[in-house]
Scaffold this active site. Structure first.
Site, PDB file in Angstrom:
ATOM      1  N   ARG A 241       0.842  -1.121  -0.072  1.00 31.20           N
ATOM      2  CA  ARG A 241      -0.067  -0.019   0.050  1.00 31.20           C
ATOM      3  C   ARG A 241       0.912   1.225   0.009  1.00 31.20           C
ATOM      4  O   ARG A 241       2.182   1.191   0.590  1.00 31.20           O
ATOM      5  CB  ARG A 241      -0.725  -0.039   1.324  1.00 31.20           C
ATOM      6  CG  ARG A 241      -2.237  -0.793   1.142  1.00 31.20           C
ATOM      7  CD  ARG A 241      -2.979  -0.021   0.363  1.00 31.20           C
ATOM      8  NE  ARG A 241      -4.473  -0.677   0.282  1.00 31.20           N
ATOM      9  CZ  ARG A 241      -4.800  -1.810  -0.454  1.00 31.20           C
ATOM     10  NH1 ARG A 241      -3.827  -2.199  -1.337  1.00 31.20           N
ATOM     11  NH2 ARG A 241      -5.910  -2.345  -0.502  1.00 31.20           N
ATOM     12  N   GLU A 270      -1.783   8.176  -3.943  1.00 32.88           N
ATOM     13  CA  GLU A 270      -2.264   7.566  -5.307  1.00 32.88           C
ATOM     14  C   GLU A 270      -3.717   7.961  -5.539  1.00 32.88           C
ATOM     15  O   GLU A 270      -4.362   8.161  -4.700  1.00 32.88           O
ATOM     16  CB  GLU A 270      -2.105   6.215  -5.506  1.00 32.88           C
ATOM     17  CG  GLU A 270      -2.815   5.250  -4.599  1.00 32.88           C
ATOM     18  CD  GLU A 270      -2.389   3.747  -4.966  1.00 32.88           C
ATOM     19  OE1 GLU A 270      -1.461   3.359  -4.851  1.00 32.88           O
ATOM     20  OE2 GLU A 270      -3.506   3.023  -4.882  1.00 32.88           O
ATOM     21  N   HIS A 288      -1.041   0.456  -9.543  1.00 29.81           N
ATOM     22  CA  HIS A 288      -1.858  -0.202  -8.632  1.00 29.81           C
ATOM     23  C   HIS A 288      -2.596  -1.436  -9.393  1.00 29.81           C
ATOM     24  O   HIS A 288      -3.896  -1.235  -9.267  1.00 29.81           O
ATOM     25  CB  HIS A 288      -2.891   0.604  -7.677  1.00 29.81           C
ATOM     26  CG  HIS A 288      -3.218  -0.059  -6.608  1.00 29.81           C
ATOM     27  ND1 HIS A 288      -3.503   0.569  -5.258  1.00 29.81           N
ATOM     28  CD2 HIS A 288      -3.429  -1.301  -6.442  1.00 29.81           C
ATOM     29  CE1 HIS A 288      -3.986  -0.362  -4.389  1.00 29.81           C
ATOM     30  NE2 HIS A 288      -3.846  -1.525  -4.903  1.00 29.81           N
TER      31      HIS A 288
HETATM   32  C1  DGY Z   1      -6.595  -5.053  -2.881  1.00 30.04           C
HETATM   33  O1  DGY Z   1      -7.373  -6.143  -3.139  1.00 30.04           O
HETATM   34  O2  DGY Z   1      -6.266  -4.637  -1.744  1.00 30.04           O
HETATM   35  C2  DGY Z   1      -5.670  -4.477  -3.963  1.00 30.04           C
HETATM   36  O3  DGY Z   1      -4.751  -3.543  -3.699  1.00 30.04           O
HETATM   37  C3  DGY Z   1      -6.975  -3.860  -4.749  1.00 30.04           C
HETATM   38  O4  DGY Z   1      -7.278  -2.621  -4.190  1.00 30.04           O
END
Ligand code: DGY
Length: 324
Positions: A241, A270, A288
């Site tokens: 993240r 982001e 992402h």
């Molecule tokens: C998740 O599933 O957490 C991915 O990062 C997509 O947001």
């Protein structure tokens, strides 16, 4: 007047999943994928019983106060740091996520990003596309090896374990890991992974991959002090993240070649990207997309829908993240 529960789908998702939701619910969706402000989301939630969200909607006390009928938020993501879980639990709102269905796809991507980073794939492609390739050179885009190297994984959940297995079994890597809690011995053996402290991992790994969930305690797990511990030849990959890495410190370390390269799929703030990351050559940047294959995104949407269907069907949510 329909007496079906009213559901809001916050972002565009697969039409087939929306059709399935319509069999059970009175659905307001967002096929044009408009990016609603928190106020616009709150306004649409005022009369809704459930929400199908993605990681881009913040579910906090202010939003919950504007949604008195809301009983469940089904996130189409495994990560749920967009939820204020405490506020949701206090308001009696169930939260759910989409674990498992994206594990292997995301581990594939983590490994692909690691290889692209270590072998300088995008940097060399940009060079070629720019018409700069005039002759072969012995050291042209020479990177670092994957096979036989030491892979350090921070965050050894399901996806971390998937990356460990790919590294150990597929590429003969020595795998070390750091996690909040140590894995059971059988799982460590399956992943051929050895538990070490975070500092030892940073000092000894050739490649560091971050797969830990975002929590306030995990903020800037990698900052300038941690980057200083890494080998100057090391690579860093973040598929966890934004906010796990101090992007400004990383951009500086990359510019000064204090580490060799980075691969980033997630960013602080982001979709904005720290500007210096866009100008340093030794970083691979993706928007992402670690879980983005068609079957996996479909499975994530379907699991979010299944959570809503099971919850309102009185069977309880399939993958809850809080207890209400
Ligand atoms: C998740 O599933 O957490 C991915 O990062 C997509 O947001």
């Amino acid at each position: 007047m329909s007496n079906k529960p009213k559901i809001l789908v916050a972002r565009a998702i697969f039409a087939e999943t929306v059709d399935r939701l319509r069999q059970h619910f009175d659905v307001q969706d967002n096929p044009g994928d408009a990016l609603w402000t928190p106020a616009e989301l709150a306004q649409r939630l005022a009369d809704k019983d459930g929400l199908l969200s993605t990681g881009s909607q913040r579910i906090d006390a202010a939003l919950l106060a504007a949604a008195p009928r809301l009983k469940i938020v089904a996130n189409m993501a495994v990560g749920y740091n967009n939820f204020d879980v405490q506020a949701m639990t206090a308001a009696g709102v169930q939260g759910t996520n989409t674990p498992d269905v994206l594990t292997e796809t995301t581990a594939d991507f983590g490994f692909a990003l690691l290889m692209a980073t270590a072998r300088r794939m995008t940097e060399s492609e940009h060079y070629l596309r720019a018409g700069k390739w005039t002759q072969w050179r012995y050291d042209m885009f020479a990177g670092s090896d994957i096979h036989g190297s030491t892979l350090g994984i921070i965050g050894m959940g399901r996806i971390g374990q998937g990356i460990a297995k790919r590294g150990a079994h597929g590429f003969g890597m020595k795998v070390i890991y750091h996690n909040r809690s140590r894995l059971a011995p059988a799982l460590e053996a399956e992943c051929k992974a050895t538990y070490v402290s975070k500092d030892e991992l940073l000092r000894t790994a050739d490649h560091v991959v971050l797969v830990l969930p975002y929590t306030p305690e995990a903020h800037h797990t990698i900052g300038s002090a941690e980057l200083a511990l890494m080998k100057p030849t090391a690579t860093l990959v973040n598929i966890a993240r934004g906010g796990i890495v101090d992007d400004a410190a990383l951009a500086l370390a990359l510019k000064d070649r204090r580490i060799a390269a980075a691969g980033l799929d997630v960013f602080e703030g982001e979709p904005n990207v720290y500007p210096d990351l866009l100008t340093v050559p030794n970083v691979v940047l993706t928007p992402h997309i670690a879980s983005a294959t068609v079957p996996t995104r479909r499975a994530m949407a379907d699991l979010a829908a299944d959570n809503l269907i099971a919850f309102f069907g009185g069977r309880g949510p399939l993958t809850p993240v809080n207890k209400i």
